[in-house]
Motif scaffolding. Structure first.
Motif, PDB file in Angstrom:
ATOM      1  N   GLN A  45      31.216  47.844  41.730  1.00  0.00           N
ATOM      2  CA  GLN A  45      31.787  46.603  42.239  1.00  0.00           C
ATOM      3  C   GLN A  45      32.650  46.900  43.462  1.00  0.00           C
ATOM      4  N   VAL A  46      32.597  46.001  44.438  1.00  0.00           N
ATOM      5  CA  VAL A  46      33.532  46.031  45.559  1.00  0.00           C
ATOM      6  C   VAL A  46      34.307  44.718  45.533  1.00  0.00           C
ATOM      7  N   THR A  47      35.623  44.829  45.483  1.00  0.00           N
ATOM      8  CA  THR A  47      36.491  43.655  45.488  1.00  0.00           C
ATOM      9  C   THR A  47      37.102  43.513  46.875  1.00  0.00           C
ATOM     10  N   LEU A  48      36.771  42.436  47.550  1.00  0.00           N
ATOM     11  CA  LEU A  48      37.250  42.208  48.910  1.00  0.00           C
ATOM     12  C   LEU A  48      38.616  41.527  48.861  1.00  0.00           C
ATOM     13  N   VAL A  49      39.569  42.101  49.592  1.00  0.00           N
ATOM     14  CA  VAL A  49      40.968  41.663  49.545  1.00  0.00           C
ATOM     15  C   VAL A  49      41.486  41.521  50.972  1.00  0.00           C
ATOM     16  N   PRO A  50      42.132  40.389  51.312  1.00  0.00           N
ATOM     17  CA  PRO A  50      42.606  40.194  52.684  1.00  0.00           C
ATOM     18  C   PRO A  50      43.997  40.766  52.921  1.00  0.00           C
ATOM     19  N   ASP A  51      44.144  42.090  52.749  1.00  0.00           N
ATOM     20  CA  ASP A  51      45.458  42.689  52.931  1.00  0.00           C
ATOM     21  C   ASP A  51      45.535  43.394  54.283  1.00  0.00           C
ATOM     22  N   GLY A  52      46.734  43.682  54.722  1.00  0.00           N
ATOM     23  CA  GLY A  52      46.962  44.363  55.982  1.00  0.00           C
ATOM     24  C   GLY A  52      47.914  45.523  55.802  1.00  0.00           C
ATOM     25  N   VAL A 107      29.782  42.040  44.126  1.00  0.00           N
ATOM     26  CA  VAL A 107      30.874  41.670  45.021  1.00  0.00           C
ATOM     27  C   VAL A 107      31.800  40.677  44.334  1.00  0.00           C
ATOM     28  N   SER A 108      33.095  40.977  44.396  1.00  0.00           N
ATOM     29  CA  SER A 108      34.137  40.090  43.885  1.00  0.00           C
ATOM     30  C   SER A 108      35.096  39.778  45.021  1.00  0.00           C
ATOM     31  N   LEU A 109      35.627  38.561  45.043  1.00  0.00           N
ATOM     32  CA  LEU A 109      36.597  38.152  46.050  1.00  0.00           C
ATOM     33  C   LEU A 109      37.950  37.896  45.407  1.00  0.00           C
ATOM     34  N   PHE A 110      38.995  38.414  46.021  1.00  0.00           N
ATOM     35  CA  PHE A 110      40.364  38.208  45.566  1.00  0.00           C
ATOM     36  C   PHE A 110      40.802  36.811  45.992  1.00  0.00           C
ATOM     37  N   VAL A 111      41.233  35.985  45.034  1.00  0.00           N
ATOM     38  CA  VAL A 111      41.580  34.595  45.329  1.00  0.00           C
ATOM     39  C   VAL A 111      42.891  34.223  44.644  1.00  0.00           C
ATOM     40  N   ASP A 112      43.548  33.223  45.213  1.00  0.00           N
ATOM     41  CA  ASP A 112      44.759  32.680  44.605  1.00  0.00           C
ATOM     42  C   ASP A 112      44.406  31.651  43.539  1.00  0.00           C
ATOM     43  N   ALA A 113      45.276  31.498  42.560  1.00  0.00           N
ATOM     44  CA  ALA A 113      45.153  30.368  41.653  1.00  0.00           C
ATOM     45  C   ALA A 113      45.242  29.083  42.473  1.00  0.00           C
ATOM     46  N   GLY A 114      44.347  28.147  42.193  1.00  0.00           N
ATOM     47  CA  GLY A 114      44.294  26.915  42.956  1.00  0.00           C
ATOM     48  C   GLY A 114      43.264  26.933  44.072  1.00  0.00           C
ATOM     49  N   SER A 115      42.581  28.065  44.246  1.00  0.00           N
ATOM     50  CA  SER A 115      41.575  28.153  45.304  1.00  0.00           C
ATOM     51  C   SER A 115      40.419  27.195  45.065  1.00  0.00           C
ATOM     52  N   GLU A 116      39.726  26.872  46.141  1.00  0.00           N
ATOM     53  CA  GLU A 116      38.538  26.029  46.094  1.00  0.00           C
ATOM     54  C   GLU A 116      37.413  26.720  46.866  1.00  0.00           C
ATOM     55  N   ASP A 123      31.666  27.338  44.992  1.00  0.00           N
ATOM     56  CA  ASP A 123      30.237  27.116  45.193  1.00  0.00           C
ATOM     57  C   ASP A 123      29.752  27.795  46.462  1.00  0.00           C
ATOM     58  N   LEU A 124      30.570  27.790  47.508  1.00  0.00           N
ATOM     59  CA  LEU A 124      30.220  28.454  48.758  1.00  0.00           C
ATOM     60  C   LEU A 124      30.124  29.967  48.559  1.00  0.00           C
ATOM     61  N   ALA A 125      31.032  30.517  47.768  1.00  0.00           N
ATOM     62  CA  ALA A 125      31.011  31.952  47.501  1.00  0.00           C
ATOM     63  C   ALA A 125      29.744  32.345  46.745  1.00  0.00           C
ATOM     64  N   ALA A 126      29.365  31.540  45.762  1.00  0.00           N
ATOM     65  CA  ALA A 126      28.167  31.848  44.982  1.00  0.00           C
ATOM     66  C   ALA A 126      26.918  31.844  45.856  1.00  0.00           C
ATOM     67  N   VAL A 127      26.847  30.938  46.816  1.00  0.00           N
ATOM     68  CA  VAL A 127      25.672  30.816  47.677  1.00  0.00           C
ATOM     69  C   VAL A 127      25.456  32.073  48.515  1.00  0.00           C
ATOM     70  N   ILE A 128      26.525  32.748  48.957  1.00  0.00           N
ATOM     71  CA  ILE A 128      26.368  33.915  49.822  1.00  0.00           C
ATOM     72  C   ILE A 128      26.209  35.220  49.045  1.00  0.00           C
ATOM     73  N   GLY A 129      26.163  35.146  47.709  1.00  0.00           N
ATOM     74  CA  GLY A 129      25.899  36.344  46.920  1.00  0.00           C
ATOM     75  C   GLY A 129      27.075  36.908  46.161  1.00  0.00           C
ATOM     76  N   VAL A 130      28.254  36.288  46.282  1.00  0.00           N
ATOM     77  CA  VAL A 130      29.409  36.714  45.499  1.00  0.00           C
ATOM     78  C   VAL A 130      29.127  36.450  44.018  1.00  0.00           C
ATOM     79  N   ARG A 131      29.477  37.387  43.173  1.00  0.00           N
ATOM     80  CA  ARG A 131      29.210  37.229  41.740  1.00  0.00           C
ATOM     81  C   ARG A 131      30.471  37.063  40.899  1.00  0.00           C
ATOM     82  N   ARG A 132      31.622  37.453  41.463  1.00  0.00           N
ATOM     83  CA  ARG A 132      32.874  37.324  40.720  1.00  0.00           C
ATOM     84  C   ARG A 132      34.008  36.959  41.666  1.00  0.00           C
TER      85      ARG A 132
END
Length: 247
Positions: A97-104, A137-146, A149-158
């Motif tokens: 798994q690769v978890t994508l995170v928007p950190d700097g 592929v997993s994406l790091f998200v905040d509670a309350g995110s929307e 469905d867009l994430a699922a379409v591009i191949g994100v699974r978690r």
């Protein structure tokens, strides 16, 4: 049962503070595996302040076929020195798994997730590249995110829900609203066909309450609290205590 993936960044922090090779990150991973964990997580950053590319390669060699391997990081961070970039690291070691995170670089630790509606176009080719080499592929998200469905379409699974605000609310004795936001987010992600992971500041104190509120929780990634608790009771004992909570 929810999979326990142990983040070993803090082992690398301790090693780097002195130089040399101790404590050994592969030895720590082996101890966690023998105690029963289902995964190992690392979050290499371009500044290499903790986990380095050499650690990523060494862990890949020892973990393959044994437990899940999760590599976290910012897919937009440029290569620097011997850090080749997150996507290239994934191509080389092919983690589970690769978890994508928007950190700097300026962040001490990850403290927010992606805005899926804003970021999805930029993420699409990177998610595709990771899927092409066989990574979940997993994406790091905040509670309350929307935008799940867009994430699922591009191949994100978690998605991995950022649980820092929940942990703080729990420590303050008022976890209800933050926990409810996490539960609602998990439900909406699952309705979009995504599995749900969680992580950040989860501990023995707050994990049981969180898991009980999130049906179908696939994975928790825990590092800072677990390694800190292990200073008092030992790494293997602490891992087993987390597994008992998850059961």
């Amino acid at each position: 049962m929810t999979l326990l993936s142990i983040n070993l960044n803090k082992i690398a922090v301790l090693r780097n503070s002195r130089g040399g090779s101790e404590p050994d990150i592969c030895h720590a991973a082996q101890t966690c595996i023998e105690a029963g964990c289902g995964g190992i997580t690392v979050h290499p950053r371009p500044d290499q302040r903790h986990v380095r590319p050499s650690d990523v390669y060494a862990l890949a060699a020892m973990l393959r076929g044994r437990v899940e391997y999760n590599i976290e990081g910012n897919p937009f961070a440029k290569p620097r020195g011997d850090y080749p970039g997150l996507i290239e690291l994934a191509r080389q070691v092919r983690p589970t798994q690769v978890t994508l995170v928007p950190d700097g670089d300026g962040q001490i630790t990850s403290d927010h997730g992606f805005d899926l509606r804003r970021d999805i176009a930029r993420l699409r080719p990177l998610v595709g590249a990771l899927c092409d080499v066989g990574c979940r592929v997993s994406l790091f998200v905040d509670a309350g995110s929307e935008g799940f469905d867009l994430a699922a379409v591009i191949g994100v699974r978690r998605v991995e829900i950022y649980t820092g605000p929940y942990a703080q609310a729990f420590a303050d004795g008022q976890p209800g609203a933050a926990l409810g936001a996490c539960a609602d987010t998990a439900r909406r992600a699952q309705q979009a066909g995504l599995a749900v992971n969680a992580g950040h500041d989860l501990s023995q104190a707050n994990l049981g309450t969180f898991k009980a509120a999130i049906p179908g929780l696939a994975e928790v990634s825990i590092g800072h609290a677990l390694i800190g608790e292990a200073l008092y009771e030992g790494l293997a004992t602490t891992v087993r205590k987390y597994l008992q909570i998850l059961r």
